[in-house]
Write a protein that holds these residues in place. Structure first.
Motif, PDB file in Angstrom:
ATOM      1  N   ARG A 189      42.626  40.316  40.165  1.00  0.00           N
ATOM      2  CA  ARG A 189      41.949  41.598  40.159  1.00  0.00           C
ATOM      3  C   ARG A 189      42.673  42.269  38.834  1.00  0.00           C
ATOM      4  N   VAL A 190      41.324  42.704  38.102  1.00  0.00           N
ATOM      5  CA  VAL A 190      41.720  43.616  36.814  1.00  0.00           C
ATOM      6  C   VAL A 190      41.115  44.818  36.994  1.00  0.00           C
ATOM      7  N   PRO A 191      42.158  45.612  37.617  1.00  0.00           N
ATOM      8  CA  PRO A 191      41.519  47.296  37.709  1.00  0.00           C
ATOM      9  C   PRO A 191      41.009  47.849  36.373  1.00  0.00           C
ATOM     10  N   GLU A 192      41.622  47.585  35.357  1.00  0.00           N
ATOM     11  CA  GLU A 192      41.536  48.155  33.999  1.00  0.00           C
ATOM     12  C   GLU A 192      40.075  47.820  33.382  1.00  0.00           C
ATOM     13  N   SER A 193      39.510  46.864  33.989  1.00  0.00           N
ATOM     14  CA  SER A 193      38.299  46.313  33.265  1.00  0.00           C
ATOM     15  C   SER A 193      37.063  47.152  33.627  1.00  0.00           C
ATOM     16  N   ASN A 194      36.131  47.123  32.429  1.00  0.00           N
ATOM     17  CA  ASN A 194      35.040  47.966  32.556  1.00  0.00           C
ATOM     18  C   ASN A 194      33.975  47.275  33.710  1.00  0.00           C
ATOM     19  N   GLU A 195      34.035  45.973  33.748  1.00  0.00           N
ATOM     20  CA  GLU A 195      33.342  45.135  34.905  1.00  0.00           C
ATOM     21  C   GLU A 195      33.727  45.525  36.155  1.00  0.00           C
ATOM     22  N   ILE A 196      33.152  46.196  37.039  1.00  0.00           N
ATOM     23  CA  ILE A 196      33.619  46.652  38.623  1.00  0.00           C
ATOM     24  C   ILE A 196      33.797  45.194  39.437  1.00  0.00           C
TER      25      ILE A 196
END
Length: 722
Positions: A549-556
């Motif tokens: 998981r990448v919570p910081e991503s702009n892609e939900i």
């Protein structure tokens, strides 16, 4: 006959589709996926259309069975080649080998052709007595004594007729012991009719094995825990163990296979058959059966350990609060660590609440300072030495902090972790004892993230784990850890190297490189950025991307369990349903039709349903749906317990004969299997699992022996009456 998987696979009479109750097409697809290097978590989650939505347990059972069958086929071909090299391979033998369904059957068929050490039978053959043995075994009415006269040969070492007959006896006995049909029939008969018998080596000696000092149990009724306990008692030379067969059934079986009725010569062959049974076959079969029982019990223990480990790892985390970890102790005091909501260490201390009343008050004062300074909301207390005294002190401490609470945490393995190189690398400035306190605090905050740092065998939710085959145990427990980590998902920017190593497709090298990459370049801002990590190639990215998981991503979608390969389908779905509110997606999909939507989006229906679940709850944690751990404010002691009291507790361990429940006192109580449920259970795991919060009634309390007997069944009956 089904052929599938690798080129050349041909599993004779394979009933694997029946065993797993799956279509042949799905079985073949899974084998192909495994052979292509895909992991079980990846196959289970992202290839559902290819295997009919098998779960990870079924897939691992298939993988294990496949490995066994491939090894069986390899051994079968090795045996054929060996016998063929001896010029003794016949069509009938080939058919028998092809029909063999187990390694034991193959080895029984190979036994007569296997090179042996020098035996009484081989010595007799060297003396030229094989033709005599064949003539006697033919049982055609000739006298053994008359036949033996022609084989008396001083130079060959056969001085008398008696010597010749003795040699013939040895040859016949050995030939009978090598017959696969006799061994198979005898093995089946003993497994069905035999008993395991135990006696004490010293009846006066006191030990934990007194239950087995005079023990006689039919083999079909043996329990796995009994087998492992008996094995350990035998290894410690406290028990003497043997297998018994009713009457003369074993020898009679061998005689029936060897004798030709109505012949006078059968008396000699009978004697040889009885000698073969007593001296060769029964001791050998007994060892095989003991080994088979041990293997069965070990597999049961491994299965039970894995069954307990999964819910322990999947315990709901207590997130978002500053937590204090207490590692109790007498001589070296109680080690204290305060960690923030992310597990970062804020403060440490050592207090001595068990030394005296004055020291206890000093400890409360010191801990009060830490509580106020860091706004501590939860206290995690290790359940080891001095935990009862530490718990009593904590209750007194919390009188001044009404908003705080505590929980008893299983500290099994904490000392193993704290002394490990991993802990030294993570906390180079803290001593071993303080590392344990940090681990205990983090176990309450996120059990999975902390427990993956510890060898699963050290977690302590099994029985006789040290007596099991360690390689198989490690593989089974490692699979459980891997499945749990991937089911939850991992934040790539906060996960430890230990946690990352358990992610599908990653290993120690790529996990380490991910940590180094984020340290050098800052947090990951997209899943695609993982492709820049050294040694993390396309295959590894395919396997791991959906679980990171990448919570910081702009892609939900980067913060969901949707795999990057399905991003176009997810976006097509949102466009198809024309919605911006993802929480309503399940209802909208149901109205539109999931099969129709899947077809329009270009994916299978199971994949589309998973996409909708993820979009409806991005970043969801499946552990949050489980019962939360019990947080307490007061303490209960064993002397407070009375028969008939009803309490709430947490299941700590599930074993063959019962369930151990933490009811808030220092000693866990035991619910015997007969008191778990009103119905008859084969195993307690049918009704309860580790981590369950249950109602129990106290049956009895033995303070001297520190034993508490509980009943879940009576608690349920009382509730129904109410």
């Amino acid at each position: 006959v089904w052929s599938g998987g690798k080129s050349g696979d041909n599993f004779k009479g394979l009933p694997i589709t029946i065993e797993l109750n799956q279509k042949q097409e799905y079985i073949e697809n899974v084998i192909s996926l495994l052979d292509e290097g895909n992991t079980i978590p990846f196959i289970a989650r992202y290839r559902k259309e290819m295997h009919g939505t098998m779960d990870d347990t079924t897939l691992r059972n298939l993988e294990t069975r496949l490995t066994y069958l491939r090894n069986l086929e390899q051994r079968r071909e090795e045996v054929k080649k060996s016998i063929d090299n001896q010029g003794k391979l016949t069509e009938a033998l080939v058919s028998s080998l092809d029909a063999a369904q187990t390694m034991a059957e193959v080895e029984d068929l190979y036994r007569p052709y296997k090179q042996k050490r020098r035996t009484r039978g081989s010595i007799a053959r060297e003396k030229g007595l094989a033709p005599l043995a064949e003539a006697i075994f033919a049982q055609d009415g000739q006298s053994p004594e008359l036949l033996a006269k022609d084989y008396v040969n001083e130079e060959a070492g056969v001085s008398t007729v008696e010597d010749a007959l003795a040699g013939a006896n040895d040859i016949i006995a050995e030939d009978l012991s090598d017959r696969a049909d006799i061994r198979k029939a005898l093995r089946e008969m003993i497994m069905r009719r035999g008993s395991l018998v135990c006696k004490a080596a010293d009846t006066e000696a006191d030990s934990v094995y007194t239950l087995y000092y005079d023990f006689n149990q039919p083999i079909p009724r043996l329990q796995n825990h009994q087998i492992l306990a008996i094995n350990r008692g035998e290894k410690e030379e406290i028990l003497k163990v043997s297998i018994s067969v009713p009457g003369n059934e074993g020898a009679a079986l061998v005689c029936r296979a060897a004798l030709k009725p109505q012949r006078d010569i059968s008396l000699f062959v009978r004697a040889a058959a009885e000698d073969s049974y007593e001296r060769l076959i029964f001791p050998s079969i007994s060892r095989e059966i003991r080994n088979e029982l041990t293997d069965r019990a070990s597999q049961g223990a491994i299965h039970n350990f894995a069954l307990n480990l999964k819910p322990l790892l999947m315990q709901p985390p207590v997130k978002g609060f500053v937590t204090m970890g207490l590692d109790p102790g007498y001589r070296n005091g109680c080690k204290v660590a305060v960690v923030d909501a992310t597990g970062k260490v804020l403060d440490t201390a050592v207090v001595y609440p068990t030394f005296s009343e004055r020291k206890k008050q000093e400890a409360i004062a010191a801990l009060s300072v830490l509580m106020r300074k860091h706004n501590v909301r939860h206290i995690a207390i290790g359940n080891g030495t001095a935990s009862r005294e530490t718990e009593a002190m904590t209750v007194e401490l919390l009188r001044s902090f009404p908003d705080a609470s505590y929980a008893i945490v299983n500290e099994a393995g904490a000392s193993v972790y704290s002394a490990s190189p991993l802990a030294a690398e993570e906390f180079p400035n803290y001593d071993v004892n303080l590392r344990s306190a940090v681990s205990i605090a983090r176990r309450l905050q996120d059990p999975l993230a902390e427990l993956v740092k510890i060898d699963p065998k050290a977690i302590g939710v099994g029985q006789y784990q040290h007596d099991c085959p360690q390689k198989e145990l490690d593989a089974a427990l490692g699979a459980v850890v891997e499945d749990c980590v991937n089911a939850v998902g991992v934040d790539v920017n906060t996960a430890s190297r230990s946690l990352l190593e358990q992610v599908s497709g990653l290993n120690s090298t790529t996990a380490k490189n991910i940590v180094l990459y984020r340290e050098e370049n800052g947090p990951f801002t997209s899943r695609s950025q993982l492709k820049k990590v050294p040694k993390l190639g396309p295959k590894a990215f395919e396997q791991c991307a959906g679980f990171l998981r990448v919570p910081e991503s702009n892609e939900i979608l980067d913060n969901t369990g949707v795999h990057p390969e399905s991003y176009p389908a997810a976006k097509a779905l949102l466009k198809l349903l024309n919605t911006a509110d993802c929480t309503t997606l399940p209802r909208q999909l149901e109205a539109y039709g999931s099969a129709k939507a899947a077809c329009n989006c270009g994916v299978g229906e199971p994949t589309l349903i998973d996409i909708v679940k993820e979009l409806a709850k991005p970043g969801r944690d499946p552990r949050d749906e489980l019962p939360a751990p019990i947080l307490r404010k007061d303490v209960l002691e064993m002397k407070d317990l009375k028969p008939g009291m009803e309490l709430t507790g947490t299941v700590r361990n599930v074993i063959d004969f019962g369930v151990f429940v933490d009811i808030g006192v220092h000693q866990d109580g035991l619910v015997h299997i007969s008191e778990v449920a009103s119905r008859r259970l084969q195993h307690p795991s049918e009704a309860v699992k580790v981590g369950d919060v249950v109602k129990v009634v106290v049956l009895s309390v033995d303070e001297k022996r520190h034993r508490i007997s509980l009943s879940m069944k009576q608690a349920k009956i009382a509730k129904e009456k109410q």
